[in-house]
Design an enzyme around this catalytic site. Sequence first.
Site, mmCIF file in Angstrom:
data_model
loop_
_atom_site.group_PDB
_atom_site.id
_atom_site.type_symbol
_atom_site.label_atom_id
_atom_site.label_comp_id
_atom_site.label_asym_id
_atom_site.label_seq_id
_atom_site.Cartn_x
_atom_site.Cartn_y
_atom_site.Cartn_z
ATOM 1 N N SER A 249 0.846 -1.206 0.000
ATOM 2 C CA SER A 249 0.000 0.000 0.000
ATOM 3 C C SER A 249 0.870 1.240 0.000
ATOM 4 O O SER A 249 2.092 1.171 0.089
ATOM 5 C CB SER A 249 -0.915 -0.004 1.215
ATOM 6 N N LYS A 250 0.203 2.373 -0.071
ATOM 7 C CA LYS A 250 0.879 3.681 -0.111
ATOM 8 C C LYS A 250 1.895 3.857 1.004
ATOM 9 O O LYS A 250 2.847 4.605 0.864
ATOM 10 C CB LYS A 250 -0.174 4.784 0.040
#
Length: 479
Positions: A249-250
């Site tokens: 994820s980010k």
Amino acid sequence: MKPRLRFAPSPSGYLHIGGARTALFNWLWARNQGGLFVLRVEDTDQERSSLDSVKAILDAMRWLGIDWDEGPEVGGPEKYGSYFQSERKAVYREHTERLIGTGHAYRCYCTKEELDRAREELKARNPKAQFVYPGTCRYRKDQPDLPFVVRFKSPQEGSTDFVDKVFGPITTPNKAQQDFVLVRTDGYPLYNLAATIDDHLMDITLVVRGRDHIGNTPQQVLLYRAFGWEPPEFAHLPMMLSPKGEKLSKRHASVSVDEYRERGYPPAGVLNYIVRFGWSSGDQEIFSRDELVQKFGWDHVNKSDGKFDEKKFADVAFEHLKRPELTPLADYAKNVRPFLAERGLASPSDAELTAAIPGVRERARTYKDAASDLDFYFRDVPEVDPKAREKLLGPEAAARLVELSATLEGLEPWDAAALEAQARQWCEARGLAVKDVAQPARVALTGRSASPPLFEVMVVLGKARTLARLKRAPSLIPA
Ligand code: GLU
């Protein structure tokens, strides 16, 4: 029939780096086999889909160089219809009716409240039990005025089998399959139904996707059987995980392909890195795009999930920028231009730019870095780093540069060897070390303490600009 592969993104944001990896494997195999690569937009979820997102995905694919033979903007044979699922509702409706007609699916009128109540009751009896739809409506008569979903009538016996090209034979007992929903109350088909119908009608021969979808495949195989169709082949790919093994994820890395573009990475470097998530070819680390197409094959696709390593990624990308056989000068020039523009620099000519690039490509790890390293060439007055100036350019040194400029005025030819010879001679005659002149000259010409080799800088700048910058050296010193 030629292999037909497809990438089927749901347009609810940007192209995720994991999605790009899936697209890449499909594309590589299509190109390797001389097959076709189809792009299909899975936009039946109207709330989450947007046209902006479709555009962002197409742009990102184009930037990566993953081109499609059929799909948005390029179209395809008439018989395949639209490549946007939102425009294929009639096709899904007709096929759903067919499944209901053959007794493979039925309308379910159970309300959310009824199902919630049944779920609660089960939980009260056995907190650990998983709620499975009990098939209440299987035998219920049609209720013309009530809203309904359509459910698949899963067989209760036997098993559903398929052989995955990566994970091998997969058997799922049909008992484990509840009567899953095919069509929502609002008439929109759910993913398994729409994907199955489209993969079949679009003549897809091999479905390649992340292993996060492997649990959907038995349901899709059941649907193929119910329609009386032969399923395509399936290949599920291992996951791209975070360095700690979580879903990427980010928080862990840039996950949107656009961010890689914005950060100045070369697209072929991105492809080279993401192909490692599932595929390898001996110990070879660096591949050109063409080499990937040539060498790609299912024999060397493995099942182990991989962890995203930012440093490794940056190293692979850098190799692509460094090597002219991987990033030819003309491509380098084209790709660095937006970053020069971002710095407010007027667009240099191709000749100027391609003369300057070889001096920075050994060092610049991204196009963004390269633009920063090239900046001084393309500004009338280079920005001067105050630290470099304080350390290396005193009044005496600046005055010497003015003298040096006079000596260089008549130099012919203006090339690195001649410049170096002349500068050496000039220094020796004054009892100076070359570096005592070269360092201040670097600051005057580039504004920095580090730059490409000095005499190369002079050649790229050309005589007029070099002399002007040397003459201006005293004005760089604050009063
Ligand atoms: N639209 C699905 C997704 O984006 C496609 C999955 C598939 O390839 O079947 O995850």
